[in-house]
Design an enzyme around this catalytic site. Structure first.
Site, PDB file in Angstrom:
ATOM      1  N   ARG A  58      11.414   1.003 -14.992  1.00 35.07           N
ATOM      2  CA  ARG A  58      10.504  -0.094 -15.384  1.00 35.07           C
ATOM      3  C   ARG A  58      11.170  -1.451 -15.168  1.00 35.07           C
ATOM      4  O   ARG A  58      10.529  -2.447 -14.871  1.00 35.07           O
ATOM      5  CB  ARG A  58      10.043   0.075 -16.841  1.00 35.07           C
ATOM      6  CG  ARG A  58       9.165  -1.078 -17.333  1.00 35.07           C
ATOM      7  CD  ARG A  58       8.348  -0.748 -18.582  1.00 35.07           C
ATOM      8  NE  ARG A  58       9.108  -0.089 -19.613  1.00 35.07           N
ATOM      9  CZ  ARG A  58       9.987  -0.703 -20.432  1.00 35.07           C
ATOM     10  NH1 ARG A  58      10.191  -1.994 -20.335  1.00 35.07           N
ATOM     11  NH2 ARG A  58      10.638  -0.013 -21.343  1.00 35.07           N
ATOM     12  N   TYR A 111     -11.653 -14.188  -8.262  1.00 34.11           N
ATOM     13  CA  TYR A 111     -11.886 -12.737  -8.402  1.00 34.11           C
ATOM     14  C   TYR A 111     -12.381 -12.434  -9.827  1.00 34.11           C
ATOM     15  O   TYR A 111     -11.746 -12.857 -10.807  1.00 34.11           O
ATOM     16  CB  TYR A 111     -10.565 -12.022  -8.117  1.00 34.11           C
ATOM     17  CG  TYR A 111     -10.637 -10.525  -8.079  1.00 34.11           C
ATOM     18  CD1 TYR A 111     -11.330  -9.857  -7.072  1.00 34.11           C
ATOM     19  CD2 TYR A 111     -10.000  -9.760  -9.051  1.00 34.11           C
ATOM     20  CE1 TYR A 111     -11.380  -8.480  -7.035  1.00 34.11           C
ATOM     21  CE2 TYR A 111     -10.048  -8.376  -9.021  1.00 34.11           C
ATOM     22  CZ  TYR A 111     -10.748  -7.751  -8.008  1.00 34.11           C
ATOM     23  OH  TYR A 111     -10.805  -6.378  -7.985  1.00 34.11           O
ATOM     24  N   ASP A 183      -3.463 -17.224  -5.701  1.00 36.61           N
ATOM     25  CA  ASP A 183      -3.816 -15.861  -5.294  1.00 36.61           C
ATOM     26  C   ASP A 183      -4.110 -15.924  -3.797  1.00 36.61           C
ATOM     27  O   ASP A 183      -5.145 -16.436  -3.375  1.00 36.61           O
ATOM     28  CB  ASP A 183      -5.026 -15.354  -6.090  1.00 36.61           C
ATOM     29  CG  ASP A 183      -5.399 -13.918  -5.728  1.00 36.61           C
ATOM     30  OD1 ASP A 183      -5.024 -13.458  -4.631  1.00 36.61           O
ATOM     31  OD2 ASP A 183      -6.092 -13.260  -6.531  1.00 36.61           O
ATOM     32  N   LYS A 208      -4.753  -4.709  -0.572  1.00 35.62           N
ATOM     33  CA  LYS A 208      -5.542  -5.213   0.546  1.00 35.62           C
ATOM     34  C   LYS A 208      -4.660  -5.289   1.801  1.00 35.62           C
ATOM     35  O   LYS A 208      -4.179  -4.271   2.252  1.00 35.62           O
ATOM     36  CB  LYS A 208      -6.172  -6.553   0.153  1.00 35.62           C
ATOM     37  CG  LYS A 208      -6.726  -6.591  -1.279  1.00 35.62           C
ATOM     38  CD  LYS A 208      -7.925  -5.694  -1.509  1.00 35.62           C
ATOM     39  CE  LYS A 208      -8.299  -5.503  -2.975  1.00 35.62           C
ATOM     40  NZ  LYS A 208      -8.462  -6.695  -3.792  1.00 35.62           N
TER      41      LYS A 208
HETATM   42  C1  PLP Z   1      -8.530  -7.021  -5.222  1.00 32.23           C
HETATM   43  C2  PLP Z   1      -8.147  -8.383  -5.677  1.00 32.23           C
HETATM   44  C3  PLP Z   1      -7.453  -8.575  -6.875  1.00 32.23           C
HETATM   45  C4  PLP Z   1      -7.108  -7.459  -7.817  1.00 32.23           C
HETATM   46  O1  PLP Z   1      -6.265  -6.533  -7.233  1.00 32.23           O
HETATM   47  P1  PLP Z   1      -6.196  -4.949  -7.643  1.00 32.23           P
HETATM   48  O2  PLP Z   1      -5.126  -4.457  -6.775  1.00 32.23           O
HETATM   49  O3  PLP Z   1      -7.554  -4.389  -7.370  1.00 32.23           O
HETATM   50  O4  PLP Z   1      -5.871  -4.921  -9.105  1.00 32.23           O
HETATM   51  C5  PLP Z   1      -7.083  -9.865  -7.206  1.00 32.23           C
HETATM   52  N1  PLP Z   1      -7.404 -10.924  -6.416  1.00 32.23           N
HETATM   53  C6  PLP Z   1      -8.093 -10.767  -5.268  1.00 32.23           C
HETATM   54  C7  PLP Z   1      -8.419 -11.952  -4.451  1.00 32.23           C
HETATM   55  C8  PLP Z   1      -8.491  -9.491  -4.861  1.00 32.23           C
HETATM   56  O5  PLP Z   1      -9.184  -9.351  -3.729  1.00 32.23           O
END
Ligand code: PLP
Length: 396
Positions: A58, A111, A183, A208
């Site tokens: 962890r 998001y 982000d 992604k």
């Molecule tokens: C998918 C996404 C998230 C969250 O990510 P997870 O891996 O699904 O928890 C946060 N910000 C953006 C822009 C996303 O596309």
């Protein structure tokens, strides 16, 4: 970390390379929860931070560390913090940088779960939040308060591909004694480097583009300075938002082809976006590579390329969009994005269904909006797929 490797693609392949006693070319999966100490002194020194070495997964693990070092090199930050999911990263950075009675200004079309976290859950602990159009500097300036400690932007935003000027946001945040968190999931480290534009922390849902193969959920945070890095890392360790070694191995494996995948998908996306824009059935298209994008110039200045996310609206509204999504045979009807396979989805009923209709429409997410994440298939096959789906749309 191999600091002598300067080029982005070289870093993709070599940064975070293992120092393995057997000469393993790839970082092995250290599938262990805990690490042995040679004696009590070594254990005590590791806990006190006086000696290098691992303690407990962890807190840190060599497989996870290899991925963290690689992404930190790509983003030109001081260190990476891998998390269980993208939301684990959002949660970790908010808990690390916000306190009771502080305020965060965030992109209105952020998001959905990030907004729920800030508004609903951090709100329970006395953090207040404002959601504004961060592409409008005046709106952000207006929203700032004495106790604003964080500006949180998502750029490009989902699904309208709205671009926020990162450097301008950093200046606003720093003049206020606040930090800027970006982000950058929709851009990936290949297309945009927020830390080089003075952002303090950049985060990704590695689910992604970074992993890119639709087989892992994960997240990562990278900080620009050591003090912020330590604050964020400590919270990740305490909340248990850590990544798992096997997850880190898969993400690191996927990451190595990031530049190749994005170049390929982007080339197809440019063709497909232009084709969609030329169709009579289409009301409008939003793609940062088209000069019709309202922030085309800013996108070109801030990003290496336009990427592979396209949003568009059919003149026939929701019904036409629904028919199209049910008729495509190659594009997969699913949420998520940034993988090798092309995905299609309907934000109003899927990813953004949780937003009140009024908020959703204000953010430009109309009922007929279709989101299309271009993969690495042959572009002609993708065009053929859309063409047959649109043709059957007309027939109904
Ligand atoms: C998918 C996404 C998230 C969250 O990510 P997870 O891996 O699904 O928890 C946060 N910000 C953006 C822009 C996303 O596309």
């Amino acid at each position: 970390m191999h600091t002598n490797h300067k080029g982005f693609q070289t870093k993709l392949v070599h940064a975070g390379a293992p120092k393995d006693p057997y000469g393993s070319v790839v970082t092995p999966i250290y599938q262990t929860s805990t690490f042995s100490f040679e004696n009590t002194q070594v254990g005590a020194d590791r806990f006190a931070g006086k000696a290098d070495g691992y303690i407990y997964t962890r807190i840190g693990n060599p497989t996870i560390r290899a991925l963290e070092d690689c992404v930190a090199a790509l983003e030109e930050g001081v260190g990476g913090i891998a998390t269980s999911s993208g939301m684990g990263a959002v949660c970790t950075v908010c808990l690390a940088l916000l306190d009771r009675d502080t305020h965060v200004v965030s992109t209105a079309s952020v998001y959905g779960p990030s907004r729920t976290l800030m508004e609903k859950h951090l709100g329970r602990f006395g953090v207040s939040s404002s959601f504004v159009d961060t592409s409008d500097l005046e709106a952000v300036r207006h929203a700032l308060r004495k106790n604003t400690r964080m500006i949180y932007v998502e750029t490009p935003s989902n699904p309208m591909m709205q671009i926020t000027d990162i450097r301008a946001m950093a200046d606003l945040a720093h003049a206020q004694g606040a930090l800027l968190v970006v982000d950058s999931t929709f851009a990936s480290p290949y297309l945009q480097k927020p830390l080089s534009m003075d952002a303090d922390v950049v985060l990704h849902s590695v689910t992604k583009f970074i992993n890119g193969h639709a087989d892992v959920v994960g997240g990562i945070l990278i900080a620009r300075d050591k003090a912020v890095y330590r604050r964020v890392r400590d919270v990740m360790v305490i909340t248990g938002c850590n990544m798992d070694p096997h997850q880190a191995f898969l993400v690191h494996r996927g990451l190595k082809t990031l530049a190749l995948r994005i170049e390929r998908a982007q080339e197809s996306a440019m063709k497909i976006a232009s084709w969609i824009e030329s169709r009579d059935e289409v009301a409008w298209v939003r793609y940062t590579g088209l000069s019709s994008h309202p922030q085309y110039e800013l996108a070109r200045r801030q990003m290496r390329g336009p990427g592979s996310m396209i949003s568009f609206e059919l003149k026939g509204g929701f019904e036409a969009g629904k028919t199209l999504m049910n008729k495509v045979r190659l594009a997969v009807l699913a949420v998520s994005l940034g993988g090798v396979e092309t995905l299609i989805e309907h934000p109003a009923s899927m990813t953004h269904a949780g937003l009140p209709a009024e908020e959703r429409l204000k953010a430009g997410i109309t009922d007929g909006l279709v989101r299309y994440s271009v993969g690495i298939e042959d572009p002609d096959d993708l065009l053929g797929d859309l063409e047959q789906a649109l043709a059957s749309d007309q027939a109904h």
